[in-house]
Design an enzyme around this catalytic site. Structure first.
Site, PDB file in Angstrom:
ATOM      1  N   LYS A 217      -3.651   9.734   4.292  1.00  0.00           N
ATOM      2  CA  LYS A 217      -3.763   8.679   5.304  1.00  0.00           C
ATOM      3  C   LYS A 217      -5.162   8.061   5.338  1.00  0.00           C
ATOM      4  O   LYS A 217      -5.343   6.998   5.911  1.00  0.00           O
ATOM      5  CB  LYS A 217      -3.338   9.202   6.662  1.00  0.00           C
ATOM      6  CG  LYS A 217      -1.838   9.475   6.703  1.00  0.00           C
ATOM      7  CD  LYS A 217      -1.337   9.820   8.072  1.00  0.00           C
ATOM      8  CE  LYS A 217       0.171   9.974   8.092  1.00  0.00           C
ATOM      9  NZ  LYS A 217       0.622  11.240   7.458  1.00  0.00           N
TER      10      LYS A 217
HETATM   11  C1  LIG Z   1       1.910  11.430   7.216  1.00  0.00           C
HETATM   12  C2  LIG Z   1       2.138  12.455   6.201  1.00  0.00           C
HETATM   13  C3  LIG Z   1       3.299  12.486   5.418  1.00  0.00           C
HETATM   14  C4  LIG Z   1       4.434  11.504   5.634  1.00  0.00           C
HETATM   15  O1  LIG Z   1       4.094  10.201   5.251  1.00  0.00           O
HETATM   16  P1  LIG Z   1       4.942   8.968   5.766  1.00  0.00           P
HETATM   17  O2  LIG Z   1       4.285   7.768   5.219  1.00  0.00           O
HETATM   18  O3  LIG Z   1       4.914   9.018   7.265  1.00  0.00           O
HETATM   19  O4  LIG Z   1       6.334   9.169   5.261  1.00  0.00           O
HETATM   20  C5  LIG Z   1       3.401  13.439   4.427  1.00  0.00           C
HETATM   21  N1  LIG Z   1       2.435  14.354   4.240  1.00  0.00           N
HETATM   22  C6  LIG Z   1       1.324  14.372   4.977  1.00  0.00           C
HETATM   23  C7  LIG Z   1       0.316  15.417   4.721  1.00  0.00           C
HETATM   24  C8  LIG Z   1       1.124  13.428   5.968  1.00  0.00           C
HETATM   25  O5  LIG Z   1       0.006  13.457   6.689  1.00  0.00           O
END
Ligand SMILES: *Cc1c(COP(=O)(O)O)cnc(C)c1O
Length: 433
Positions: free
Chosen positions: A107
């Site tokens: 993210k």
């Molecule tokens: C947010 C997140 C996901 C999921 O991603 P999305 O885009 O919401 O599907 C998977 N793994 C981790 C570690 C995350 O922080």
């Protein structure tokens, strides 16, 4: 480039409006009006390009008319400062490590880019914004770090009290300055409901300049395309079809992959890899989309019962289940299967998976049984973020990286908050006045 609402293609706005609002007034999600194709020359240069260079070329058409080239180049250089190595576990089995940013999760890519875009727009217009985010764990820390000390922006993060790991909580709550955190007595879905309600509360929206920074903001989504391009450039065996396996919760990551494909990236297939919250795999199996309350798992960043980005995926697949199925396969695994996969990867490849990446890895291995492909799974978080769980399975200590070590001596700054809207609104006024 203009952006339309998935609820009303007639409603279009410019990029700055889409970034500030996050969510259109009709509660749809913003989507780019056209999806440009990259020139063939781009793909031949790809293997030699850096992440900021790829970011600049991929994002350029989406910010045209809003951000000049020189500024976009600078924003990409400041946002994408860390590597995304492609680790080869086996023939045709790669892990794309997206966890080398400051908060050790993928993210960081979206959050850092969005923060700089909003900072850029605010610097030119005397605006003030409040970024409101609901997090099940990793969004919060990525947003907090992405926006830390950005002028004219306050950040308020809601997370379910007691349902994020200590490290996740530390990363969000130890910054201070313009970063505020609310520990909500409820679930992630409660947090998401409060945020969604706030965004249609005219009084709050106007007074605080509310904007979202989770994966529903278009400026979070678009930069997530770039590592699909980067990984494709690094993969050795492109003779075979290339498949990406995406551990998914709110489905922003998968949506970005599908967008990258529409821009011309030669991806043969995607895998939607879920935990017990198997809403999209169930949709692929039955043709019915049935949101449910989320259930808790050890891959807690994917504990989402009503994935927001599903409507974007539907828009990309022309609202056709058949088209959706032609490009995406769904898999879902329990916590025990997740642990089993972490143990196997340790034994077989001497590779440490986190619970989210483990689900992506297992789904990819299952898919590869029936198809001769080159597979890349997205490793979305550093295993140290789920240290106890992972160490219990592998029996090996994980070294704590520097960004985490720094948070260990700092105080957590937390405000507690009830799960009803009135209590939340009162806290928000108090925090920001
Ligand atoms: C947010 C997140 C996901 C999921 O991603 P999305 O885009 O919401 O599907 C998977 N793994 C981790 C570690 C995350 O922080």
């Amino acid at each position: 480039m203009k952006y339309y609402s998935t609820n009303n293609p007639q409603l279009t706005v410019d990029l700055e409006t889409a970034v500030r609002q996050g969510l259109p007034a009709d509660k749809g999600l913003y989507m780019p009006q056209t999806i440009p194709r990259l020139p063939a020359g781009f793909f031949s240069r790809l293997p030699g390009m850096t992440l900021p260079q790829i970011g600049f070329e991929v994002l350029r058409p989406y910010v045209q008319g809003g951000v000049p080239d020189e500024d976009l180049r600078l924003i990409c250089e400041e946002a994408f400062t860390f590597p995304a190595p492609l680790s080869k576990l086996d023939r045709g089995l790669y892990s794309l490590e997206l966890y080398h940013g400051p908060t050790l999760a993928f993210k960081d890519f979206g959050a850092r880019f969005m923060a700089r875009m909003l900072g850029y727009f605010n610097a030119h217009t005397q605006h003030q914004n409040t970024v409101l985010v609901a997090t099940s764990g990793d969004t919060g820390s990525a947003v907090a770090h992405g926006f830390y000390a950005v002028e004219n922006v306050n950040v308020v993060i809601l997370y379910p009290q007691g349902k994020v790991s200590d490290l996740q909580e530390r990363q969000m709550t130890t910054l201070g300055k313009n970063i505020h955190t609310l520990a909500v007595a409820g679930s992630f879905d409660d947090c998401q409901r409060l945020v969604k309600t706030a965004f249609v509360d005219e009084e709050l929206v106007t007074a605080l300049g509310l904007t979202s920074a989770n994966s529903i903001n278009i400026a979070r989504l678009l930069p997530q395309m770039l590592y699909y391009f980067y990984a494709y450039g690094q993969v050795e065996d492109k003779q075979k079809p290339v498949v990406f396996s995406v551990p998914s919760g709110n489905y922003g990551n998968l949506t970005a992959g599908v967008l990258a494909r529409r821009m011309g990236l030669p991806v043969a297939h995607f895998i939607a890899a879920a935990n017990a919250n198997a809403i999209v795999p169930a949709y692929l199996a039955t043709g019915e989309f049935k949101p449910r309350p989320s259930v808790e798992t050890i891959s807690n960043a994917m504990d989402v019962g009503n994935p927001s980005n599903f409507v974007r995926l539907q828009a990309l697949f022309g609202h056709s289940v058949a088209k959706f199925r032609a490009f995406v396969s769904g898999y879902s695994y329990s916590d025990d299967q997740t642990r089993e996969t972490i143990a196997q990867a340790q034994q077989k490849y001497n590779y440490v998976l986190d619970p989210h990446g483990a689900i992506g890895c297992r789904a990819l291995q299952a898919y590869k049984q029936g198809a001769d492909v080159t597979g890349v799974f997205l490793e979305t978080a550093h295993p140290v973020k789920f240290r106890q769980e992972v160490e219990a399975v592998t029996g090996k200590a994980i070294a704590v990286p520097a960004p985490i070590q720094e948070t260990l001596h700092k105080d957590k700054l937390i405000t507690q908050c009830g799960a009803d809207y009135a209590a939340f609104k009162a806290q928000l006024w108090r925090l920001l006045s």
